[in-house]
Scaffold this motif. Sequence first.
Motif, PDB file in Angstrom:
ATOM      1  N   ARG A   1      63.297  18.338  48.860  1.00 20.44           N
ATOM      2  CA  ARG A   1      63.823  17.343  49.788  1.00 20.44           C
ATOM      3  C   ARG A   1      65.327  17.534  50.001  1.00 20.44           C
ATOM      4  O   ARG A   1      65.829  17.445  51.130  1.00 20.44           O
ATOM      5  CB  ARG A   1      63.531  15.940  49.276  1.00 20.44           C
ATOM      6  N   LEU A   2      66.043  17.787  48.919  1.00 22.35           N
ATOM      7  CA  LEU A   2      67.501  17.957  49.020  1.00 22.35           C
ATOM      8  C   LEU A   2      67.863  19.229  49.780  1.00 22.35           C
ATOM      9  O   LEU A   2      68.818  19.243  50.571  1.00 22.35           O
ATOM     10  CB  LEU A   2      68.130  17.976  47.623  1.00 22.35           C
ATOM     11  N   LYS A   3      67.107  20.311  49.557  1.00 20.23           N
ATOM     12  CA  LYS A   3      67.403  21.561  50.266  1.00 20.23           C
ATOM     13  C   LYS A   3      67.098  21.428  51.757  1.00 20.23           C
ATOM     14  O   LYS A   3      67.813  21.990  52.598  1.00 20.23           O
ATOM     15  CB  LYS A   3      66.613  22.714  49.649  1.00 20.23           C
ATOM     16  N   SER A   4      66.061  20.681  52.076  1.00 13.07           N
ATOM     17  CA  SER A   4      65.748  20.436  53.484  1.00 13.07           C
ATOM     18  C   SER A   4      66.846  19.591  54.131  1.00 13.07           C
ATOM     19  O   SER A   4      67.240  19.844  55.283  1.00 13.07           O
ATOM     20  CB  SER A   4      64.394  19.733  53.587  1.00 13.07           C
ATOM     21  N   LEU A   5      67.343  18.620  53.380  1.00 13.33           N
ATOM     22  CA  LEU A   5      68.424  17.772  53.888  1.00 13.33           C
ATOM     23  C   LEU A   5      69.710  18.576  54.053  1.00 13.33           C
ATOM     24  O   LEU A   5      70.482  18.349  55.001  1.00 13.33           O
ATOM     25  CB  LEU A   5      68.653  16.603  52.922  1.00 13.33           C
ATOM     26  N   GLN A   6      69.930  19.534  53.172  1.00 16.61           N
ATOM     27  CA  GLN A   6      71.133  20.369  53.256  1.00 16.61           C
ATOM     28  C   GLN A   6      71.139  21.208  54.536  1.00 16.61           C
ATOM     29  O   GLN A   6      72.200  21.460  55.119  1.00 16.61           O
ATOM     30  CB  GLN A   6      71.232  21.276  52.032  1.00 16.61           C
ATOM     31  N   GLN A   7      69.980  21.624  54.989  1.00 16.06           N
ATOM     32  CA  GLN A   7      69.894  22.394  56.226  1.00 16.06           C
ATOM     33  C   GLN A   7      70.326  21.553  57.434  1.00 16.06           C
ATOM     34  O   GLN A   7      70.890  22.072  58.391  1.00 16.06           O
ATOM     35  CB  GLN A   7      68.470  22.909  56.425  1.00 16.06           C
ATOM     36  N   LYS A   8      70.064  20.232  57.356  1.00 15.77           N
ATOM     37  CA  LYS A   8      70.475  19.340  58.435  1.00 15.77           C
ATOM     38  C   LYS A   8      71.964  19.000  58.343  1.00 15.77           C
ATOM     39  O   LYS A   8      72.601  18.698  59.353  1.00 15.77           O
ATOM     40  CB  LYS A   8      69.666  18.045  58.381  1.00 15.77           C
ATOM     41  N   HIS A   9      72.507  19.051  57.125  1.00 16.90           N
ATOM     42  CA  HIS A   9      73.912  18.694  56.900  1.00 16.90           C
ATOM     43  C   HIS A   9      74.572  19.777  56.041  1.00 16.90           C
ATOM     44  O   HIS A   9      74.898  19.558  54.864  1.00 16.90           O
ATOM     45  CB  HIS A   9      74.016  17.327  56.210  1.00 16.90           C
ATOM     46  N   PRO A  10      74.777  20.957  56.604  1.00 14.97           N
ATOM     47  CA  PRO A  10      75.266  22.094  55.806  1.00 14.97           C
ATOM     48  C   PRO A  10      76.676  21.914  55.244  1.00 14.97           C
ATOM     49  O   PRO A  10      77.048  22.600  54.282  1.00 14.97           O
ATOM     50  CB  PRO A  10      75.218  23.260  56.801  1.00 14.97           C
ATOM     51  N   ASN A  11      77.462  21.025  55.822  1.00 14.48           N
ATOM     52  CA  ASN A  11      78.838  20.842  55.356  1.00 14.48           C
ATOM     53  C   ASN A  11      79.000  19.670  54.390  1.00 14.48           C
ATOM     54  O   ASN A  11      80.126  19.326  54.024  1.00 14.48           O
ATOM     55  CB  ASN A  11      79.766  20.643  56.557  1.00 14.48           C
ATOM     56  N   ASP A  12      77.901  19.065  53.984  1.00 11.39           N
ATOM     57  CA  ASP A  12      77.955  17.925  53.077  1.00 11.39           C
ATOM     58  C   ASP A  12      78.040  18.426  51.631  1.00 11.39           C
ATOM     59  O   ASP A  12      77.054  18.915  51.059  1.00 11.39           O
ATOM     60  CB  ASP A  12      76.722  17.040  53.254  1.00 11.39           C
ATOM     61  N   ALA A  13      79.222  18.309  51.031  1.00  8.71           N
ATOM     62  CA  ALA A  13      79.440  18.805  49.673  1.00  8.71           C
ATOM     63  C   ALA A  13      78.651  18.008  48.634  1.00  8.71           C
ATOM     64  O   ALA A  13      78.274  18.544  47.589  1.00  8.71           O
ATOM     65  CB  ALA A  13      80.925  18.753  49.339  1.00  8.71           C
ATOM     66  N   THR A  14      78.400  16.734  48.923  1.00  8.42           N
ATOM     67  CA  THR A  14      77.658  15.894  47.975  1.00  8.42           C
ATOM     68  C   THR A  14      76.236  16.406  47.781  1.00  8.42           C
ATOM     69  O   THR A  14      75.738  16.488  46.649  1.00  8.42           O
ATOM     70  CB  THR A  14      77.620  14.436  48.462  1.00  8.42           C
ATOM     71  N   ILE A  15      75.581  16.787  48.870  1.00 10.72           N
ATOM     72  CA  ILE A  15      74.212  17.295  48.772  1.00 10.72           C
ATOM     73  C   ILE A  15      74.183  18.577  47.955  1.00 10.72           C
ATOM     74  O   ILE A  15      73.289  18.785  47.123  1.00 10.72           O
ATOM     75  CB  ILE A  15      73.612  17.511  50.171  1.00 10.72           C
ATOM     76  N   ALA A  16      75.169  19.444  48.166  1.00 12.44           N
ATOM     77  CA  ALA A  16      75.230  20.697  47.396  1.00 12.44           C
ATOM     78  C   ALA A  16      75.369  20.412  45.902  1.00 12.44           C
ATOM     79  O   ALA A  16      74.719  21.063  45.066  1.00 12.44           O
ATOM     80  CB  ALA A  16      76.399  21.543  47.890  1.00 12.44           C
ATOM     81  N   LYS A  17      76.186  19.432  45.559  1.00 10.22           N
ATOM     82  CA  LYS A  17      76.355  19.078  44.138  1.00 10.22           C
ATOM     83  C   LYS A  17      75.083  18.470  43.567  1.00 10.22           C
ATOM     84  O   LYS A  17      74.735  18.701  42.403  1.00 10.22           O
ATOM     85  CB  LYS A  17      77.518  18.101  43.989  1.00 10.22           C
ATOM     86  N   GLN A  18      74.361  17.703  44.395  1.00 11.42           N
ATOM     87  CA  GLN A  18      73.119  17.096  43.916  1.00 11.42           C
ATOM     88  C   GLN A  18      72.051  18.157  43.662  1.00 11.42           C
ATOM     89  O   GLN A  18      71.261  18.039  42.711  1.00 11.42           O
ATOM     90  CB  GLN A  18      72.631  16.069  44.942  1.00 11.42           C
ATOM     91  N   ILE A  19      72.033  19.182  44.479  1.00 13.88           N
ATOM     92  CA  ILE A  19      71.101  20.292  44.236  1.00 13.88           C
ATOM     93  C   ILE A  19      71.421  20.965  42.914  1.00 13.88           C
ATOM     94  O   ILE A  19      70.516  21.302  42.126  1.00 13.88           O
ATOM     95  CB  ILE A  19      71.156  21.306  45.403  1.00 13.88           C
ATOM     96  N   GLU A  20      72.704  21.148  42.622  1.00 15.95           N
ATOM     97  CA  GLU A  20      73.114  21.738  41.346  1.00 15.95           C
ATOM     98  C   GLU A  20      72.671  20.873  40.169  1.00 15.95           C
ATOM     99  O   GLU A  20      72.253  21.395  39.121  1.00 15.95           O
ATOM    100  CB  GLU A  20      74.632  21.915  41.322  1.00 15.95           C
ATOM    101  N   ILE A  21      72.761  19.568  40.327  1.00 17.72           N
ATOM    102  CA  ILE A  21      72.355  18.654  39.256  1.00 17.72           C
ATOM    103  C   ILE A  21      70.857  18.798  38.966  1.00 17.72           C
ATOM    104  O   ILE A  21      70.433  18.873  37.807  1.00 17.72           O
ATOM    105  CB  ILE A  21      72.689  17.196  39.649  1.00 17.72           C
ATOM    106  N   VAL A  22      70.048  18.869  40.020  1.00 17.66           N
ATOM    107  CA  VAL A  22      68.592  19.005  39.842  1.00 17.66           C
ATOM    108  C   VAL A  22      68.269  20.355  39.213  1.00 17.66           C
ATOM    109  O   VAL A  22      67.437  20.445  38.291  1.00 17.66           O
ATOM    110  CB  VAL A  22      67.866  18.840  41.191  1.00 17.66           C
TER     111      VAL A  22
END
Length: 301
Positions: free
Chosen positions: A266-287
Amino acid sequence: MNKSVSAKLVSSALLVSLVATGCESLPVPGIGSSSSSTAVVDNTDTAAAIEADTTGGKVFKVKYDSNELKNDPLVNSVDITATNLPGIPTPNVAVSDVNYIPTVLIPKTRNNPDEQLDVSLLDDFINEISPNARHYPPNFNSKSDQYYAKEKLKELEKWLRPFAEDENASYEVLLRAAKLNGMGRNLDLGSNFAVRGSTFIAKAIDRQPNSAEANFIYGMMLSEGGGFKEGKKYLMKAASQSYKEAEQSLAQADLLNDNRPAALSRLKSLQQKHPNDATIAKQIEIVEAGKYYIWDLPTAK
Protein backbone atom coordinates in the motif's frame (compact mmCIF):
# COMPACT_ATOMS: atom_id res chain seq x y z
CA MET A 1 -3.99 67.14 71.48
CA ASN A 2 -5.11 63.51 71.60
CA LYS A 3 -7.66 61.94 69.32
CA SER A 4 -9.46 58.60 69.77
CA VAL A 5 -9.22 56.38 66.63
CA SER A 6 -11.27 53.19 66.17
CA ALA A 7 -8.98 50.26 65.34
CA LYS A 8 -9.88 48.08 62.32
CA LEU A 9 -8.38 45.09 60.59
CA VAL A 10 -5.93 45.94 57.81
CA SER A 11 -6.05 43.69 54.76
CA SER A 12 -3.10 41.40 54.12
CA ALA A 13 -2.39 43.19 50.85
CA LEU A 14 -2.12 46.54 52.68
CA LEU A 15 0.09 45.08 55.39
CA VAL A 16 2.48 43.66 52.81
CA SER A 17 2.70 47.04 51.08
CA LEU A 18 3.32 48.80 54.39
CA VAL A 19 6.13 46.47 55.36
CA ALA A 20 7.69 46.84 51.90
CA THR A 21 7.80 50.63 52.28
CA GLY A 22 9.36 50.61 55.75
CA CYS A 23 6.11 51.49 57.50
CA GLU A 24 6.57 52.04 61.20
CA SER A 25 4.50 50.16 63.74
CA LEU A 26 3.47 51.50 67.10
CA PRO A 27 2.40 49.48 70.16
CA VAL A 28 -1.27 49.72 71.04
CA PRO A 29 -1.95 49.38 74.76
CA GLY A 30 -4.76 47.10 75.73
CA ILE A 31 -5.60 45.76 72.25
CA GLY A 32 -6.52 42.06 72.29
CA SER A 33 -8.28 39.83 69.76
CA SER A 34 -11.45 41.95 69.65
CA SER A 35 -11.92 43.96 66.46
CA SER A 36 -13.66 46.76 68.43
CA SER A 37 -10.51 47.81 70.32
CA THR A 38 -9.56 51.49 70.28
CA ALA A 39 -6.07 52.97 69.97
CA VAL A 40 -5.10 56.45 71.21
CA VAL A 41 -2.65 58.07 68.88
CA ASP A 42 -0.80 61.37 69.01
CA ASN A 43 -2.24 63.31 66.09
CA THR A 44 0.29 66.14 66.03
CA ASP A 45 1.08 65.37 62.39
CA THR A 46 -2.25 66.13 60.70
CA ALA A 47 -0.95 64.65 57.39
CA ALA A 48 -0.57 61.18 58.93
CA ALA A 49 -3.42 58.66 58.58
CA ILE A 50 -3.59 55.88 61.12
CA GLU A 51 -4.71 52.29 60.58
CA ALA A 52 -4.57 49.44 63.11
CA ASP A 53 -3.92 45.71 62.97
CA THR A 54 -6.03 44.45 65.88
CA THR A 55 -4.75 40.87 65.65
CA GLY A 56 -1.12 41.94 65.95
CA GLY A 57 -1.84 44.71 68.44
CA LYS A 58 -0.06 47.40 66.39
CA VAL A 59 -0.90 50.69 64.70
CA PHE A 60 0.50 51.44 61.24
CA LYS A 61 1.03 54.83 59.65
CA VAL A 62 0.10 54.80 55.99
CA LYS A 63 0.92 58.43 55.19
CA TYR A 64 4.12 60.28 55.90
CA ASP A 65 5.21 63.88 55.49
CA SER A 66 8.12 64.81 53.24
CA ASN A 67 10.63 65.01 56.11
CA GLU A 68 9.94 61.41 57.11
CA LEU A 69 10.43 60.15 53.54
CA LYS A 70 13.54 62.09 52.57
CA ASN A 71 15.87 59.24 53.55
CA ASP A 72 13.64 56.38 52.40
CA PRO A 73 15.64 54.18 49.94
CA LEU A 74 12.58 53.38 47.84
CA VAL A 75 11.66 57.02 47.41
CA ASN A 76 15.21 57.91 46.39
CA SER A 77 15.83 54.84 44.21
CA VAL A 78 16.96 55.13 40.58
CA ASP A 79 14.57 54.27 37.78
CA ILE A 80 16.69 51.79 35.83
CA THR A 81 14.26 51.89 32.91
CA ALA A 82 15.20 55.51 32.25
CA THR A 83 18.80 55.70 33.51
CA ASN A 84 21.93 53.72 32.67
CA LEU A 85 23.64 52.28 35.74
CA PRO A 86 27.45 52.56 35.92
CA GLY A 87 29.17 49.34 34.89
CA ILE A 88 25.93 47.59 33.94
CA PRO A 89 25.15 47.17 30.24
CA THR A 90 21.71 48.25 29.09
CA PRO A 91 19.91 45.45 27.23
CA ASN A 92 18.56 46.14 23.77
CA VAL A 93 15.34 44.42 22.80
CA ALA A 94 14.04 44.01 19.26
CA VAL A 95 11.05 42.17 17.84
CA SER A 96 11.37 40.30 14.56
CA ASP A 97 9.60 37.56 12.59
CA VAL A 98 6.18 38.72 13.72
CA ASN A 99 3.48 36.22 12.74
CA TYR A 100 -0.22 36.90 12.63
CA ILE A 101 -2.75 34.18 13.33
CA PRO A 102 -5.64 34.37 10.86
CA THR A 103 -9.06 34.84 12.42
CA VAL A 104 -11.20 31.71 12.17
CA LEU A 105 -14.89 31.85 13.05
CA ILE A 106 -17.11 28.77 13.05
CA PRO A 107 -20.81 28.28 13.85
CA LYS A 108 -21.48 27.14 17.41
CA THR A 109 -24.58 25.18 16.51
CA ARG A 110 -26.03 23.59 13.39
CA ASN A 111 -29.34 25.45 13.64
CA ASN A 112 -27.97 28.99 14.06
CA PRO A 113 -25.05 29.71 11.71
CA ASP A 114 -25.02 33.38 12.73
CA GLU A 115 -23.91 32.53 16.29
CA GLN A 116 -20.18 32.05 15.82
CA LEU A 117 -17.17 30.95 17.86
CA ASP A 118 -13.64 32.31 17.45
CA VAL A 119 -11.27 29.31 17.19
CA SER A 120 -8.24 31.15 15.83
CA LEU A 121 -5.88 30.18 18.68
CA LEU A 122 -7.36 26.70 18.90
CA ASP A 123 -6.74 25.98 15.21
CA ASP A 124 -3.22 27.37 15.46
CA PHE A 125 -2.48 24.99 18.35
CA ILE A 126 -4.00 21.98 16.58
CA ASN A 127 -1.95 22.69 13.45
CA GLU A 128 1.19 23.11 15.56
CA ILE A 129 1.08 19.81 17.45
CA SER A 130 -0.76 17.56 15.00
CA PRO A 131 2.48 16.34 13.37
CA ASN A 132 3.65 15.22 16.81
CA ALA A 133 0.46 13.93 18.45
CA ARG A 134 -2.12 13.12 15.76
CA HIS A 135 -0.97 9.49 15.57
CA TYR A 136 0.29 6.99 18.12
CA PRO A 137 2.95 7.02 19.43
CA PRO A 138 3.40 10.79 19.89
CA ASN A 139 6.77 12.11 18.86
CA PHE A 140 8.17 15.37 20.28
CA ASN A 141 11.65 16.87 20.19
CA SER A 142 11.86 17.01 23.97
CA LYS A 143 9.97 16.15 27.16
CA SER A 144 9.39 19.84 27.79
CA ASP A 145 7.72 20.24 24.37
CA GLN A 146 5.47 17.29 25.14
CA TYR A 147 4.62 18.63 28.60
CA TYR A 148 3.72 22.03 27.12
CA ALA A 149 1.49 20.35 24.53
CA LYS A 150 -0.29 18.30 27.20
CA GLU A 151 -1.00 21.26 29.46
CA LYS A 152 -2.23 23.52 26.70
CA LEU A 153 -4.33 20.75 25.17
CA LYS A 154 -6.08 20.12 28.49
CA GLU A 155 -7.00 23.79 28.84
CA LEU A 156 -8.25 24.15 25.26
CA GLU A 157 -10.23 20.91 25.43
CA LYS A 158 -11.86 22.05 28.66
CA TRP A 159 -12.82 25.35 27.01
CA LEU A 160 -14.26 23.72 23.87
CA ARG A 161 -16.04 20.79 25.55
CA PRO A 162 -19.25 22.61 26.61
CA PHE A 163 -19.83 23.70 23.00
CA ALA A 164 -19.24 20.16 21.72
CA GLU A 165 -21.56 18.63 24.32
CA ASP A 166 -24.44 20.85 23.19
CA GLU A 167 -27.01 18.62 21.51
CA ASN A 168 -27.04 21.02 18.56
CA ALA A 169 -23.26 21.37 18.30
CA SER A 170 -22.07 22.16 14.79
CA TYR A 171 -19.95 19.84 12.68
CA GLU A 172 -17.05 22.30 12.91
CA VAL A 173 -17.11 22.31 16.72
CA LEU A 174 -17.41 18.52 16.94
CA LEU A 175 -14.54 17.94 14.51
CA ARG A 176 -12.17 20.12 16.54
CA ALA A 177 -13.25 18.56 19.82
CA ALA A 178 -12.61 15.11 18.35
CA LYS A 179 -9.12 16.13 17.21
CA LEU A 180 -8.21 17.48 20.64
CA ASN A 181 -9.50 14.43 22.49
CA GLY A 182 -7.87 12.04 20.03
CA MET A 183 -4.50 13.68 20.61
CA GLY A 184 -5.19 13.66 24.34
CA ARG A 185 -5.64 9.89 24.12
CA ASN A 186 -2.33 9.55 22.28
CA LEU A 187 -0.66 11.64 24.99
CA ASP A 188 -1.99 9.28 27.68
CA LEU A 189 -4.16 11.91 29.36
CA GLY A 190 -6.76 9.34 30.36
CA SER A 191 -9.51 7.10 29.05
CA ASN A 192 -12.01 9.97 29.14
CA PHE A 193 -10.22 11.55 26.20
CA ALA A 194 -10.62 8.36 24.15
CA VAL A 195 -14.34 8.11 24.98
CA ARG A 196 -15.04 11.77 24.23
CA GLY A 197 -13.01 11.63 21.03
CA SER A 198 -15.05 8.72 19.67
CA THR A 199 -18.33 10.32 20.75
CA PHE A 200 -17.59 13.68 19.15
CA ILE A 201 -16.31 12.29 15.84
CA ALA A 202 -19.32 9.94 15.55
CA LYS A 203 -21.60 12.97 15.94
CA ALA A 204 -19.55 14.90 13.37
CA ILE A 205 -20.03 12.09 10.84
CA ASP A 206 -23.74 12.14 11.64
CA ARG A 207 -23.72 15.84 10.65
CA GLN A 208 -21.68 15.25 7.46
CA PRO A 209 -21.62 11.53 6.54
CA ASN A 210 -19.41 12.00 3.46
CA SER A 211 -16.74 14.16 5.11
CA ALA A 212 -13.36 12.71 4.15
CA GLU A 213 -11.65 14.27 7.16
CA ALA A 214 -14.23 13.08 9.69
CA ASN A 215 -14.21 9.54 8.27
CA PHE A 216 -10.43 9.51 8.33
CA ILE A 217 -10.24 10.67 11.94
CA TYR A 218 -12.79 8.12 13.11
CA GLY A 219 -11.13 5.30 11.16
CA MET A 220 -7.71 6.30 12.47
CA MET A 221 -8.95 6.37 16.09
CA LEU A 222 -10.58 2.96 15.76
CA SER A 223 -7.73 1.22 13.96
CA GLU A 224 -4.96 2.66 16.12
CA GLY A 225 -7.01 1.62 19.15
CA GLY A 226 -7.16 -2.00 17.95
CA GLY A 227 -10.44 -1.90 16.00
CA PHE A 228 -8.88 -2.71 12.64
CA LYS A 229 -11.97 -4.16 10.96
CA GLU A 230 -14.33 -1.39 12.05
CA GLY A 231 -11.78 1.36 11.43
CA LYS A 232 -10.97 0.13 7.92
CA LYS A 233 -14.51 0.91 6.75
CA TYR A 234 -14.12 4.61 7.58
CA LEU A 235 -10.55 4.81 6.30
CA MET A 236 -11.57 3.30 2.97
CA LYS A 237 -14.33 5.89 2.62
CA ALA A 238 -11.82 8.69 3.18
CA ALA A 239 -9.23 7.08 0.88
CA SER A 240 -11.83 6.85 -1.90
CA GLN A 241 -11.85 10.66 -1.82
CA SER A 242 -8.05 10.78 -2.32
CA TYR A 243 -7.35 11.50 1.33
CA LYS A 244 -3.66 10.54 1.41
CA GLU A 245 -3.34 10.18 5.18
CA ALA A 246 -6.17 7.65 5.15
CA GLU A 247 -4.07 5.42 2.88
CA GLN A 248 -1.18 5.71 5.29
CA SER A 249 -3.44 4.80 8.21
CA LEU A 250 -4.68 1.78 6.28
CA ALA A 251 -1.06 0.68 5.92
CA GLN A 252 -0.61 1.18 9.66
CA ALA A 253 -3.72 -0.92 10.32
CA ASP A 254 -2.39 -3.69 8.06
CA LEU A 255 0.91 -3.62 9.91
CA LEU A 256 -0.66 -3.81 13.37
CA ASN A 257 -2.87 -6.64 12.08
CA ASP A 258 0.31 -8.61 11.20
CA ASN A 259 -0.07 -8.10 7.47
CA ARG A 260 3.29 -6.55 6.66
CA PRO A 261 3.21 -7.38 2.90
CA ALA A 262 -0.11 -5.54 2.50
CA ALA A 263 1.21 -2.51 4.40
CA LEU A 264 4.35 -2.36 2.28
CA SER A 265 2.41 -2.77 -0.96
CA ARG A 266 0.00 0.00 0.00
CA LEU A 267 2.79 2.43 0.90
CA LYS A 268 4.76 1.72 -2.30
CA SER A 269 1.64 2.26 -4.37
CA LEU A 270 1.03 5.53 -2.54
CA GLN A 271 4.64 6.57 -3.15
CA GLN A 272 4.10 6.27 -6.91
CA LYS A 273 1.28 8.81 -6.61
CA HIS A 274 3.38 11.11 -4.40
CA PRO A 275 7.02 10.55 -5.40
CA ASN A 276 8.28 13.67 -3.62
CA ASP A 277 6.72 12.87 -0.24
CA ALA A 278 9.66 12.18 2.10
CA THR A 279 7.35 10.91 4.86
CA ILE A 280 6.11 8.01 2.75
CA ALA A 281 9.70 7.04 1.89
CA LYS A 282 10.59 6.97 5.59
CA GLN A 283 7.50 4.90 6.38
CA ILE A 284 8.53 2.32 3.79
CA GLU A 285 11.93 2.11 5.49
CA ILE A 286 10.24 1.56 8.85
CA VAL A 287 8.16 -1.35 7.48
CA GLU A 288 11.14 -2.89 5.71
CA ALA A 289 13.14 -2.66 8.96
CA GLY A 290 10.57 -4.83 10.73
CA LYS A 291 9.11 -2.09 12.91
CA TYR A 292 5.41 -1.59 13.62
CA TYR A 293 4.67 2.13 13.91
CA ILE A 294 4.98 4.06 10.67
CA TRP A 295 4.27 7.37 12.44
CA ASP A 296 7.25 6.97 14.76
CA LEU A 297 9.18 9.42 12.64
CA PRO A 298 12.11 11.65 13.61
CA THR A 299 10.90 15.20 14.06
CA ALA A 300 12.56 18.30 12.66
CA LYS A 301 14.77 20.17 15.13
